[in-house]
Design an enzyme around this catalytic site. Sequence first.
Site, PDB file in Angstrom:
ATOM      1  N   LYS A 175      89.481  98.780  48.259  1.00 25.03           N
ATOM      2  CA  LYS A 175      89.567  99.892  49.222  1.00 25.03           C
ATOM      3  C   LYS A 175      90.962 100.005  49.815  1.00 25.03           C
ATOM      4  CE  LYS A 175      88.016  99.415  53.740  1.00 25.03           C
ATOM      5  NZ  LYS A 175      89.002  99.797  54.740  1.00 25.03           N
ATOM      6  N   ASN A 176      91.472  98.871  50.323  1.00 22.57           N
ATOM      7  CA  ASN A 176      92.725  98.969  51.078  1.00 22.57           C
ATOM      8  C   ASN A 176      93.941  99.144  50.183  1.00 22.57           C
ATOM      9  OD1 ASN A 176      91.277  98.945  53.388  1.00 22.57           O
ATOM     10  ND2 ASN A 176      91.677  96.794  53.906  1.00 22.57           N
ATOM     11  N   CYS A 195      89.383 101.992  67.754  1.00 23.25           N
ATOM     12  CA  CYS A 195      88.122 101.888  67.027  1.00 23.25           C
ATOM     13  C   CYS A 195      87.398 100.648  67.495  1.00 23.25           C
ATOM     14  CB  CYS A 195      88.343 101.910  65.521  1.00 23.25           C
ATOM     15  SG  CYS A 195      88.860 100.377  64.843  1.00 23.25           S
ATOM     16  N   ARG A 240      93.742 100.362  68.301  1.00 21.81           N
ATOM     17  CA  ARG A 240      94.495 100.503  67.057  1.00 21.81           C
ATOM     18  C   ARG A 240      95.697 101.402  67.366  1.00 21.81           C
ATOM     19  NH1 ARG A 240      90.908  99.442  62.558  1.00 21.81           N
ATOM     20  NH2 ARG A 240      92.769  99.344  61.267  1.00 21.81           N
ATOM     21  N   ASP A 270      89.407  90.596  57.879  1.00 24.29           N
ATOM     22  CA  ASP A 270      88.285  91.385  57.347  1.00 24.29           C
ATOM     23  C   ASP A 270      87.135  90.503  56.851  1.00 24.29           C
ATOM     24  OD1 ASP A 270      89.761  93.579  57.941  1.00 24.29           O
ATOM     25  OD2 ASP A 270      90.480  93.911  55.901  1.00 24.29           O
ATOM     26  N   ARG A 310      81.433 102.783  54.117  1.00 27.34           N
ATOM     27  CA  ARG A 310      82.863 103.117  54.174  1.00 27.34           C
ATOM     28  C   ARG A 310      83.640 102.223  53.213  1.00 27.34           C
ATOM     29  NH1 ARG A 310      85.313 101.800  59.319  1.00 27.34           N
ATOM     30  NH2 ARG A 310      87.057 102.039  57.894  1.00 27.34           N
TER      31      ARG A 310
HETATM   32  N1  EPU Z   1      99.478  97.304  65.562  1.00 27.29           N
HETATM   33  C1  EPU Z   1     100.146  97.739  66.692  1.00 27.29           C
HETATM   34  N2  EPU Z   1     100.872  98.902  66.615  1.00 27.29           N
HETATM   35  C2  EPU Z   1     100.971  99.639  65.481  1.00 27.29           C
HETATM   36  C3  EPU Z   1     100.286  99.186  64.312  1.00 27.29           C
HETATM   37  C4  EPU Z   1      99.542  98.000  64.387  1.00 27.29           C
HETATM   38  O1  EPU Z   1     100.103  97.102  67.757  1.00 27.29           O
HETATM   39  O2  EPU Z   1     101.660 100.671  65.474  1.00 27.29           O
HETATM   40  C5  EPU Z   1      98.684  96.034  65.635  1.00 27.29           C
HETATM   41  C6  EPU Z   1      97.171  96.310  65.454  1.00 27.29           C
HETATM   42  O3  EPU Z   1      96.586  96.740  66.657  1.00 27.29           O
HETATM   43  C7  EPU Z   1      96.663  94.960  64.985  1.00 27.29           C
HETATM   44  C8  EPU Z   1      97.841  94.409  64.167  1.00 27.29           C
HETATM   45  O4  EPU Z   1      98.979  95.196  64.535  1.00 27.29           O
HETATM   46  O5  EPU Z   1      96.429  94.113  66.092  1.00 27.29           O
HETATM   47  C9  EPU Z   1      97.626  94.491  62.661  1.00 27.29           C
HETATM   48  O6  EPU Z   1      97.345  95.800  62.284  1.00 27.29           O
HETATM   49  P1  EPU Z   1      97.809  96.400  60.864  1.00 27.29           P
HETATM   50  O7  EPU Z   1      98.702  97.550  61.137  1.00 27.29           O
HETATM   51  O8  EPU Z   1      98.309  95.302  59.989  1.00 27.29           O
HETATM   52  O9  EPU Z   1      96.403  96.914  60.324  1.00 27.29           O
HETATM   53  P2  EPU Z   1      96.103  98.306  59.627  1.00 27.29           P
HETATM   54  O10 EPU Z   1      97.172  98.688  58.697  1.00 27.29           O
HETATM   55  O11 EPU Z   1      95.679  99.285  60.670  1.00 27.29           O
HETATM   56  C10 EPU Z   1      94.915  97.262  57.532  1.00 27.29           C
HETATM   57  C11 EPU Z   1      93.563  97.367  56.892  1.00 27.29           C
HETATM   58  C12 EPU Z   1      92.520  96.698  57.776  1.00 27.29           C
HETATM   59  C13 EPU Z   1      92.910  95.234  57.942  1.00 27.29           C
HETATM   60  C14 EPU Z   1      94.329  95.138  58.545  1.00 27.29           C
HETATM   61  C15 EPU Z   1      94.835  93.710  58.669  1.00 27.29           C
HETATM   62  C16 EPU Z   1      93.652  99.404  55.617  1.00 27.29           C
HETATM   63  C17 EPU Z   1      93.153 100.779  55.415  1.00 27.29           C
HETATM   64  N3  EPU Z   1      93.207  98.762  56.685  1.00 27.29           N
HETATM   65  O12 EPU Z   1      94.797  97.924  58.803  1.00 27.29           O
HETATM   66  O13 EPU Z   1      91.280  96.784  57.064  1.00 27.29           O
HETATM   67  O14 EPU Z   1      92.001  94.604  58.813  1.00 27.29           O
HETATM   68  O15 EPU Z   1      95.260  95.881  57.710  1.00 27.29           O
HETATM   69  O16 EPU Z   1      94.813  93.092  57.438  1.00 27.29           O
HETATM   70  O17 EPU Z   1      94.418  98.890  54.811  1.00 27.29           O
HETATM   71  C18 EPU Z   1      88.951  96.831  56.834  1.00 27.29           C
HETATM   72  O18 EPU Z   1      89.130  97.001  55.616  1.00 27.29           O
HETATM   73  O19 EPU Z   1      87.829  96.588  57.342  1.00 27.29           O
HETATM   74  C19 EPU Z   1      90.102  96.924  57.735  1.00 27.29           C
HETATM   75  C20 EPU Z   1      89.975  97.096  59.052  1.00 27.29           C
END
Ligand code: EPU
Length: 416
Positions: free
Chosen positions: A22-23, A116, A121, A305, A397
Amino acid sequence: MKQIFIRGGVPLNGQVRIQGSKNAALPILAATLLAGGEHEIKNCPKIADVYYMLDLIRTQGAVTYWKGRNLYINTRHLTPGPLEEKKEGTMRSSIFLLGAMLGRFGEVDLEYPGGCVIGDRPVNWHISHLNKMGVFFCDSSERIRAKVSKLIGCEHVLPFPSVGVTENLIMAAVLAEGTTVIKGAAMEPEIVSLCEFLNSAGADISGAGKSDIIIRGVEKLHDGKIILPGDRIVAGTYALACMITGGGVLLEGAPTTQMTRLIPMLHAMGGHTLLTEEGLYLHRREELCAIPYTVTEVYPGFPTDLQSPLMAALCTAKGESTIEERIFGNRFRIAPELKKMGADIFIRENTAHIRGVERLYGATLTAEELRGGAALVIAGLGASGETYIAKCGHIYRGYENICRDLSELGARIYGE
Ligand code: EPU
């Protein structure tokens, strides 16, 4: 499917094919907008989040169709406009469209992804780092509206190796003027897949999978293609299901090289594994053992995850386990549901203490989110008696058909 019924206590046995990641898929679908071409994404998972993303990119004129498990997307003739999401389907990963739309059209108008259930987020780093490349963001609390006349490559030093920020910056940088360097980038396998796809379409990216990524801007992109790897989180979920029930399974297509933190934990819990080209063989015939301490970390650490699925599997493990959650602030929401089944869990701040109980009992539960929902399925499989889980839409999802997959392994599980 909105609800799942499980009759627990049946050991899992047999083999199941693991769906594509998915990711890895979601940012690649966004990236197809960057390049005018006919793109081929093999082994794409047929999950709700992919369908939402396809709805979004079709609003820009993309033409999409499936042939079996392979997805084809034609983005030659696009008509950019506001990205309108169906209200119910609002999806966090629409944020990836920022980099892709700015790269191709120099503008984007997108619903604000907001928070969320797994925690806040924020998108502050997405915005501040795209700002550095010349992007101007209009002030609006409901939508993200941004413009750039020409994206300019620069050096980014990330405060935290965020997966989404790394992916957005890569997409913004591919067609930018000059070179972009991302220091402290996320090293997740999904970053490697995105760069493989973009390089196949003519991008010039090196260092994917390492902490420094270099993107040299190119004039134009063309058709791209990729074969998506198996989903490491889905494979991990089914492995942990087998740990709680006992039995022996082959997880066909499990990306074992991406599961290097989980596999030793399966051994410590009493499992035996064999890694082959086919995938992951796992069996547990001995007692299920606790894991004294696990912490969620960025890749290659233990993935956030899989934190809830691990918590569910440890509920009946002999001894006391501790899990510290360091990535998201609100990912212990399943603990009260597990307690309804007889689990002994105590949460203090970002740490969960799980004392293994003799058995879990079937109960009526509610899934609040994707991975937490899958974790409740694991608990239901390991419990005595019947479990009913409501609001299971979240699970779809990310899991194509969790009931079909687990039924193939002999579970008594039905969804409707
Ligand atoms: N964060 C910030 N500011 C930002 C962006 C992120 O503070 O502008 C913080 C977030 O709040 C969090 C941390 O940084 O505490 C890590 O977030 P990251 O940006 O790495 O996560 P993401 O890109 O939003 C992806 C996956 C998630 C997975 C995370 C961590 C996708 C679509 N989603 O999310 O997947 O948990 O990386 O590995 O790739 C899932 O599949 O269930 C899922 C939530």
